[in-house]
Scaffold this motif. Sequence first.
Motif, PDB file in Angstrom:
ATOM      1  N   SER A 136       0.836  -1.196   0.000  1.00 34.67           N
ATOM      2  CA  SER A 136       0.000   0.000   0.000  1.00 34.67           C
ATOM      3  C   SER A 136       0.871   1.245   0.000  1.00 34.67           C
ATOM      4  O   SER A 136       2.034   1.213   0.421  1.00 34.67           O
ATOM      5  CB  SER A 136      -0.931  -0.001   1.205  1.00 34.67           C
ATOM      6  OG  SER A 136      -1.802  -1.127   1.164  1.00 34.67           O
ATOM      7  N   VAL A 137       0.277   2.351  -0.473  1.00 34.40           N
ATOM      8  CA  VAL A 137       1.026   3.609  -0.609  1.00 34.40           C
ATOM      9  C   VAL A 137       0.248   4.743   0.039  1.00 34.40           C
ATOM     10  O   VAL A 137      -0.949   4.922  -0.221  1.00 34.40           O
ATOM     11  CB  VAL A 137       1.280   3.934  -2.093  1.00 34.40           C
ATOM     12  CG1 VAL A 137       2.026   5.265  -2.225  1.00 34.40           C
ATOM     13  CG2 VAL A 137       2.067   2.820  -2.775  1.00 34.40           C
ATOM     14  N   ILE A 138       0.935   5.495   0.888  1.00 33.47           N
ATOM     15  CA  ILE A 138       0.364   6.698   1.496  1.00 33.47           C
ATOM     16  C   ILE A 138       1.077   7.904   0.886  1.00 33.47           C
ATOM     17  O   ILE A 138       2.307   7.976   0.898  1.00 33.47           O
ATOM     18  CB  ILE A 138       0.565   6.702   3.019  1.00 33.47           C
ATOM     19  CG1 ILE A 138      -0.159   5.517   3.665  1.00 33.47           C
ATOM     20  CG2 ILE A 138       0.065   8.018   3.623  1.00 33.47           C
ATOM     21  CD1 ILE A 138       0.124   5.364   5.155  1.00 33.47           C
ATOM     22  N   GLU A 139       0.298   8.841   0.354  1.00 35.27           N
ATOM     23  CA  GLU A 139       0.877  10.069  -0.204  1.00 35.27           C
ATOM     24  C   GLU A 139       0.942  11.126   0.887  1.00 35.27           C
ATOM     25  O   GLU A 139      -0.082  11.538   1.438  1.00 35.27           O
ATOM     26  CB  GLU A 139       0.031  10.569  -1.374  1.00 35.27           C
ATOM     27  CG  GLU A 139       0.618  11.805  -2.049  1.00 35.27           C
ATOM     28  CD  GLU A 139      -0.284  12.353  -3.136  1.00 35.27           C
ATOM     29  OE1 GLU A 139       0.048  12.207  -4.325  1.00 35.27           O
ATOM     30  OE2 GLU A 139      -1.337  12.930  -2.776  1.00 35.27           O
ATOM     31  N   LEU A 140       2.156  11.534   1.209  1.00 32.21           N
ATOM     32  CA  LEU A 140       2.370  12.526   2.256  1.00 32.21           C
ATOM     33  C   LEU A 140       2.636  13.894   1.651  1.00 32.21           C
ATOM     34  O   LEU A 140       3.346  14.017   0.634  1.00 32.21           O
ATOM     35  CB  LEU A 140       3.557  12.117   3.136  1.00 32.21           C
ATOM     36  CG  LEU A 140       3.417  10.806   3.905  1.00 32.21           C
ATOM     37  CD1 LEU A 140       4.717  10.474   4.628  1.00 32.21           C
ATOM     38  CD2 LEU A 140       2.254  10.859   4.888  1.00 32.21           C
ATOM     39  N   ASP A 141       2.097  14.918   2.292  1.00 28.55           N
ATOM     40  CA  ASP A 141       2.246  16.281   1.794  1.00 28.55           C
ATOM     41  C   ASP A 141       3.568  16.878   2.267  1.00 28.55           C
ATOM     42  O   ASP A 141       3.615  17.821   3.055  1.00 28.55           O
ATOM     43  CB  ASP A 141       1.065  17.129   2.279  1.00 28.55           C
ATOM     44  CG  ASP A 141       1.017  18.488   1.596  1.00 28.55           C
ATOM     45  OD1 ASP A 141       1.694  18.650   0.565  1.00 28.55           O
ATOM     46  OD2 ASP A 141       0.298  19.377   2.083  1.00 28.55           O
TER      47      ASP A 141
END
Length: 412
Positions: A136-141
């Motif tokens: 899974s991939v989490i897009e961080l700002d």
Amino acid sequence: MAFQCQRDCYRREFTTSVVSCHPAELKIDNSGKKEKVKGFNIILKDTILFPEGGGQPDDQGVLNDIPVLRVTRQGADAVHFVTSPLEEGVEVQMKVDWERRFNHMQQHSGQHLITAIADSMFGFKTTSWELGRQRSVIELDTPSVEPGQVEALEKAVNEKIREQVPVSVKVVAMDDPTVEKVRSRGLPEGHTGPIRIIDIEGIDANMCCGTHVSNLSHLQAIKILGTEKGKKNKTNLIFVAGCRVLKYAERSYSVERALTSLLKTGPEDHVEAVDKLQKSVKVFQKNNLNLLRDLAVLIAENFKSNPNRGKLFCLHRKDGDNEFMNIIANEIGTEGTLIFLTVGDEKEAGLFLLAGPIEMVDTLGPRVAELLEGKGAGKRGRYQGKANKMGRRPEVEVLLQENIQHRSSEEE
């Protein structure tokens, strides 16, 4: 309304009834090809199969032993696509694919935990996430995440798992004051009715429609595999949780054993061994290319020195390339000789070059490509391209020989 799968994420079987059943079509991916399947869209009174949403894929399962191929949300309803019809009002027994469901529960709750801790520790906000098939991939700002921050984040989330922190679900009205206090990226367009909040005790409260574990201990462990550059000023954090950690370790060990067998070195020396192998391959390729160039010149010289040479020169070489063919054509010269060269598989795919008098090549080039079931293009007395049926080379040679003979007879 909240579905049964959202009220009790651990429930594996459920009895309900059919509200409606209508003919429908579904596009599925069959070995990379999109195919349309005819079937039926079924709406049930309630369901334990989660419809895709909130970054989480849909569940799989059965209705009376009929496989459910897709579950989607349409307004307040969950639509189940099946290939066999069910009568309205009939009672159905539902079963969920538990392995898939629990896998998704672990990844989704893992994402909530990582997102909350990344925000509290470093101020990194989550802008989106994707629950993939293997990771899974989490897009961080944030434009970047330091290795030390990744290590600290992984340590912190696993400490919370060991603390066995409870996870609860609350359903509140849209005007409930609690809504203003929870983390959210906004409600889905067209949302109506109560709001579902996933509360990780003392850590995070977040609006979410997905299925989750009831205690962080059910995550078992989280492994952050690394980060990569995302969209503009974003960083993608890649992770696996629970059962996926075990599968990842199993796959990694299998690869490690295979490499140990092939490279004849221990795991700690794999990188160095592969690096040496790659350098050796580059040297070999360079030497092989030089030999092919020399061979091309010798082949051309041998043909030119033959007093009985004809007006047609044909050659096939399995390990050649475009440069090999062009060197031969350049060395022989194309003013008085028609040259047909091929490289690659002797029967199937490969490359071809037709060179010679411009008028002949312009006429014969497309016909050669057609015979070889390939495609090509050319100019100034050269026509080259890809072939799919190299086994038809003899037919091309007959065609070229007949045209040379016909041209010779006209000149006489």
